[in-house]
Design an enzyme around this catalytic site. Structure first.
Site, mmCIF file in Angstrom:
data_model
loop_
_atom_site.group_PDB
_atom_site.id
_atom_site.type_symbol
_atom_site.label_atom_id
_atom_site.label_comp_id
_atom_site.label_asym_id
_atom_site.label_seq_id
_atom_site.Cartn_x
_atom_site.Cartn_y
_atom_site.Cartn_z
ATOM 1 N N SER A 268 24.825 -47.096 -1.199
ATOM 2 C CA SER A 268 24.006 -46.017 -1.726
ATOM 3 C C SER A 268 24.180 -45.857 -3.230
ATOM 4 C CB SER A 268 24.349 -44.739 -0.952
ATOM 5 O OG SER A 268 23.279 -43.847 -1.026
ATOM 6 N N HIS A 410 20.923 -44.669 7.064
ATOM 7 C CA HIS A 410 21.607 -44.863 5.779
ATOM 8 C C HIS A 410 23.118 -44.822 6.008
ATOM 9 C CE1 HIS A 410 21.677 -44.601 1.409
ATOM 10 N NE2 HIS A 410 22.512 -43.584 1.480
HETATM 11 C C1 GTR Z 1 20.498 -39.802 -2.143
HETATM 12 C C2 GTR Z 1 19.909 -40.320 -3.408
HETATM 13 C C3 GTR Z 1 19.920 -41.808 -3.271
HETATM 14 C C4 GTR Z 1 21.256 -42.359 -2.760
HETATM 15 C C5 GTR Z 1 22.016 -41.379 -1.878
HETATM 16 C C6 GTR Z 1 23.519 -41.558 -1.752
HETATM 17 O O1 GTR Z 1 20.073 -38.675 -1.658
HETATM 18 O O2 GTR Z 1 18.640 -39.809 -3.579
HETATM 19 O O3 GTR Z 1 19.509 -42.419 -4.468
HETATM 20 O O4 GTR Z 1 22.020 -42.848 -3.744
HETATM 21 O O5 GTR Z 1 21.853 -40.073 -2.215
HETATM 22 O O6 GTR Z 1 24.208 -41.977 -2.667
HETATM 23 O O7 GTR Z 1 24.006 -41.187 -0.696
#
Ligand code: GTR
Length: 432
Positions: A268, A410
């Site tokens: 991320s 994610h």
């Molecule tokens: C999100 C952000 C992403 C990603 C994520 C993370 O909400 O918008 O770009 O990096 O966080 O790091 O968990």
């Protein structure tokens, strides 16, 4: 469910802070459209050709790439996106072993905690590196280096890992360190990694620089010298990336580690960080981007899921001031993210997406990997192999460039780690 909640809670908080800070500025006045999740509504765009220099000359040889295009792209990414590449006097950096236990992970590994001082005379800032090294190995071990979000102790329920307060730590606000022990251990397949002969090292990114917008005053920023008023102030991702290079300096001092086989990985926002660290520091033998999304592997021009406008608004501190001007017109960016991946060439790179991680634009991540292929070919590698189309879920494809689309959200899972280990075996340990 919990992971999903956690993901959206924090950005919401950060967005609130950003809202307050940006009130009245032009960035705030800019209207952010609702995210697009419809492939039919992706605007038409043309990707910059990584093999054409800013002055229009064709990059035809490996030497042209190395001498002209690569330095030019590094400068562009620094000036327009991540901010200046820091340089800190090496004598400020010191390492101190805090703990060592040769009977970790049921006797499979030696666990160490090593303190990295970024400004040794002042003892602070610092970050503690947690390291597991396989005991059953023939020589120095190849190593994965991957920063963590919540603290070293949150990656494992190994009681030997010290849990401690990180003042201002955003992820764990309101919790004692002990309450987060082992909290994200599912993302860290330590046992599997060590059993496959790899060492694994991690540090908490918020020890380096807290993840909120304070005008680059906290963490390691003061070490970076003169502030810039050219919109290219070293931003937070660049600070975290710099610290990964310092962690590699540390790993280089350890006889049990083969630091020529160090693979930098990140998930991320830390996947964005790993890409920038790997792009700059050629000592990293390979790079893994796990669900890095906008500002990481995903193409900015696709405007699918998170956009440049949105990320600049939610997380103004991740990128330098100059990046803000591209939110309203991504096509004016002098690069796109395939060129960030190309900066890793000819070293192996793995880009991983997840089916439900639409915010990170899995297709844009794939196309970015594909867009780096011509550079990998020019430098004499097999690039993305015969891959032209995004593969179906749960199949790892490619060659020196690799990609998969995992079923799920994610996250970093055991499935991901199995692919990364195979990739590291094939491209780093037993070089192609
Ligand atoms: C999100 C952000 C992403 C990603 C994520 C993370 O909400 O918008 O770009 O990096 O966080 O790091 O968990």
């Amino acid at each position: 469910m919990f992971a999903v909640l956690r993901r959206f809670t924090r950005p919401a908080l950060a967005a609130t802070a950003a809202t307050l800070l940006l009130a009245g500025s032009s960035a705030f006045a800019q209207n952010i459209p609702a995210p697009n999740y419809d492939e039919a509504k992706v605007p038409k765009f043309e990707l910059p050709d990584p093999l054409v220099a800013a002055d229009g000359t064709k990059i035809a040889t490996a030497d042209d790439w190395r001498d002209k295009r690569r330095p030019e792209l590094l400068d562009l990414f620094a000036r327009e996106m991540f901010g200046k590449r820091p340089s800190v006097a090496p004598e400020k950096i010191k390492f101190e072993e805090l703990t060592s236990d040769s009977n970790a992970l049921g006797g499979k590994a030696t666990r160490k905690e090593i303190r990295i001082y970024f400004d040794a005379p002042n003892q602070t800032p610092k970050a503690d590196l947690l390291l597991y090294v396989p005991n059953d190995r023939k020589g120095p071990a190849p190593v994965f280096l991957m920063p963590n979000f919540e603290g070293n102790w949150a990656t494992t329920d190994d009681p030997g890992v010290r849990a401690f307060e990180i003042a201002g730590h955003f992820w764990n606000a309101g919790k004692t360190p002990e309450q987060t022990r082992g909290h994200v251990k599912g993302r860290w397949s330590f046992d599997r990694i060590v059993s496959r002969g790899y060492a694994v090292a991690t540090l908490c990114y918020e020890e380096v620089d807290l993840d909120f917008d304070d005008g680059f005053k906290n963490g390691v920023h003061p070490l970076f010298g003169e502030r810039s008023d050219a919109g290219d102030e070293t931003a937070s991702i660049a600070a975290w990336a710099w610290a990964l290079s310092r962690a590699l300096d540390c790993l280089e001092t350890l006889p049990e580690i083969d630091a020529t086989k160090a693979i930098v990985a990140g998930h991320s926002r830390l996947g964005k960080t790993a890409l920038w660290a790997g792009a700059q520091d050629e000592r990293f033998a390979a790079v893994i981007s796990n669900n890095s999304g906008c500002g990481g592997a995903a193409l900015s021009r696709r405007e699918f899921g998170e956009t440049v406008a949105k990320i600049n608004k939610s997380f103004p501190h991740w990128f330098c001031g100059n990046f803000k001007k591209y939110g309203a017109d991504v096509n004016s960016l002098p690069f796109d993210q395939h060129e960030l991946i190309a900066l890793i060439a000819p070293r192996p790179v793995y880009v991983a997406s997840a089916t439900r991680d639409t915010w990170a634009d899995p297709k844009g991540e794939f196309l970015s990997a594909l867009g780096a292929d011509p550079v990998y070919r020019l430098l004499g590698t097999d690039g993305f192999g015969d891959v032209k189309e995004q593969p179906k879920p749960d199949v790892s494809v490619g060659a020196t460039i690799r990609y998969h689309l995992r079923t799920g959200g994610h996250d970093v899972t055991d499935f991901d780690w199995i692919q990364y280990l195979d990739f590291a075996d094939e491209t780093v340990v037993n070089k192609r």
